[in-house]
Design an enzyme around this catalytic site. Sequence first.
Site, PDB file in Angstrom:
ATOM      1  N   HIS A 293      -0.334   1.731  -2.732  1.00  0.00           N
ATOM      2  CA  HIS A 293      -1.399   1.783  -1.907  1.00  0.00           C
ATOM      3  C   HIS A 293      -2.534   1.346  -2.461  1.00  0.00           C
ATOM      4  O   HIS A 293      -2.896  -0.459  -0.992  1.00  0.00           O
ATOM      5  CB  HIS A 293      -2.065   2.518  -1.296  1.00  0.00           C
ATOM      6  CG  HIS A 293      -0.656   3.119  -0.474  1.00  0.00           C
ATOM      7  ND1 HIS A 293       0.194   2.641   0.393  1.00  0.00           N
ATOM      8  CD2 HIS A 293      -0.076   5.134  -0.411  1.00  0.00           C
ATOM      9  CE1 HIS A 293       1.038   4.402   0.917  1.00  0.00           C
ATOM     10  NE2 HIS A 293       0.632   5.056   0.097  1.00  0.00           N
TER      11      HIS A 293
ATOM     12  N   ASP B 181       5.082  -2.693   4.043  1.00  0.00           N
ATOM     13  CA  ASP B 181       6.809  -1.240   3.570  1.00  0.00           C
ATOM     14  C   ASP B 181       6.619  -1.475   2.250  1.00  0.00           C
ATOM     15  O   ASP B 181       6.655  -3.048   1.484  1.00  0.00           O
ATOM     16  CB  ASP B 181       7.331  -1.023   4.569  1.00  0.00           C
ATOM     17  CG  ASP B 181       8.225   0.064   4.513  1.00  0.00           C
ATOM     18  OD1 ASP B 181       7.385   0.882   3.507  1.00  0.00           O
ATOM     19  OD2 ASP B 181       9.441   0.124   5.039  1.00  0.00           O
TER      20      ASP B 181
ATOM     21  N   LEU C 208     -10.030 -15.534  13.373  1.00  0.00           N
ATOM     22  CA  LEU C 208      -8.498 -15.326  13.117  1.00  0.00           C
ATOM     23  C   LEU C 208      -9.112 -13.238  13.838  1.00  0.00           C
ATOM     24  O   LEU C 208     -10.644 -12.530  13.329  1.00  0.00           O
ATOM     25  CB  LEU C 208      -8.511 -14.990  11.104  1.00  0.00           C
ATOM     26  CG  LEU C 208      -7.550 -14.302  11.345  1.00  0.00           C
ATOM     27  CD1 LEU C 208      -5.782 -14.421  11.924  1.00  0.00           C
ATOM     28  CD2 LEU C 208      -6.929 -13.409  10.328  1.00  0.00           C
TER      29      LEU C 208
HETATM   30  C1  FPP Z   1       4.565   2.036   3.827  1.00  0.00           C
HETATM   31  O1  FPP Z   1       4.652   1.764   2.129  1.00  0.00           O
HETATM   32  C2  FPP Z   1       2.602   1.817   3.882  1.00  0.00           C
HETATM   33  C3  FPP Z   1       1.684   2.807   4.179  1.00  0.00           C
HETATM   34  C4  FPP Z   1       2.177   4.086   4.680  1.00  0.00           C
HETATM   35  C5  FPP Z   1       0.512   2.461   3.867  1.00  0.00           C
HETATM   36  C6  FPP Z   1       0.199   0.545   3.935  1.00  0.00           C
HETATM   37  C7  FPP Z   1      -1.610   0.704   3.243  1.00  0.00           C
HETATM   38  C8  FPP Z   1      -1.831  -0.343   2.842  1.00  0.00           C
HETATM   39  C9  FPP Z   1      -1.214  -1.565   2.760  1.00  0.00           C
HETATM   40  C10 FPP Z   1      -2.831  -0.266   2.419  1.00  0.00           C
HETATM   41  C11 FPP Z   1      -4.417  -0.037   3.275  1.00  0.00           C
HETATM   42  C12 FPP Z   1      -4.523  -0.626   4.349  1.00  0.00           C
HETATM   43  C13 FPP Z   1      -5.355  -1.582   4.575  1.00  0.00           C
HETATM   44  C14 FPP Z   1      -5.676  -2.713   6.061  1.00  0.00           C
HETATM   45  C15 FPP Z   1      -7.053  -0.507   4.516  1.00  0.00           C
HETATM   46  P1  FPP Z   1       5.300   3.004   1.559  1.00  0.00           P
HETATM   47  O2  FPP Z   1       4.405   3.951   0.631  1.00  0.00           O
HETATM   48  O3  FPP Z   1       5.995   3.905   2.866  1.00  0.00           O
HETATM   49  O4  FPP Z   1       6.150   2.884   0.900  1.00  0.00           O
HETATM   50  P2  FPP Z   1       7.637   3.019   0.303  1.00  0.00           P
HETATM   51  O5  FPP Z   1       8.839   2.483   1.947  1.00  0.00           O
HETATM   52  O6  FPP Z   1       8.017   2.487  -1.003  1.00  0.00           O
HETATM   53  O7  FPP Z   1       7.523   4.654   0.550  1.00  0.00           O
END
Ligand code: FPP
Length: 259
Positions: A41, A24, A135
């Site tokens: 992201h 997050d 893994l």
């Molecule tokens: C939460 O941060 C993150 C996500 C919803 C997406 C996670 C995705 C990635 C790390 C990239 C793709 C992953 C792979 C495995 C290819 P948020 O956007 O909710 O952050 P915020 O709370 O600060 O808004």
Amino acid sequence: MKSSKHMSNAKAGVIPQHVAIIMDGNGRWAKARFLPRTAGHAQGVKTVRKVIESCVRSGVRYLTLFAFSSENWQRPQEEVGVLMDLFVQALEKEVKKLNEQGVRLRVIGERSRFSTKLIERIEQAERVTQHNDRLHLTIAASYGGRWDIVQAMHALLQARPDLAQSVQDLTEADIAQHLSMAWAPDPDLFIRTGGEQRVSNFLIWQQAYSELYFTDRFWPEFDENDFQAALAWYQNRERRFGKISEQLTKLEPKEPTAC
Ligand code: FPP
């Protein structure tokens, strides 16, 4: 000083077999830098790569990452599109390296909602890495813990229609063996970055006895020292699984009992 202490502690003690992470803080990391959320992201994908390396080095056997929840489909269409594109790109770019490192990749979640292209890439990645065992990397995408329990019940009743007539025979093990991660041990260590302290429908059945670790660090900036700090914290936890301290002879996970 603080980080090197964490690193030596983590190496000396018990390494969690299974680490599950809610990644997050991508959006807030980007906002703090006057960048679009999607840049967060993209940076987050780089952290995924580094954490996989850390797990391989540390001897963690199972790493499960929450990449996209059932609820995330409600985000702005543009952001959903970028996340799906990043997913396709990461699979295309990383599978060869994952395979060389002995990483087995699986994706759990409602994959019928993905594009044909993404489904094909996922299937190919799972096929290519299927014999690896160093893994076990699982990406939870279009995933929700409640969805998982419901799909497990559907699968169970299809396999054992007799249970509908003798519900008193239904056991925890019946449900557990139809969950999407039935092949893996339950997570020992749950990590959530980004400062929020909730489980957000991630592996809710499997986390019954996980140690929960929360950090304010945003996922794109989460690094090796942060990971080692989480491992060191885990090593100082006493896992009782409902028992009392005096009953524990060693630190290995045991069968959970009611608490
Ligand atoms: C939460 O941060 C993150 C996500 C919803 C997406 C996670 C995705 C990635 C790390 C990239 C793709 C992953 C792979 C495995 C290819 P948020 O956007 O909710 O952050 P915020 O709370 O600060 O808004």
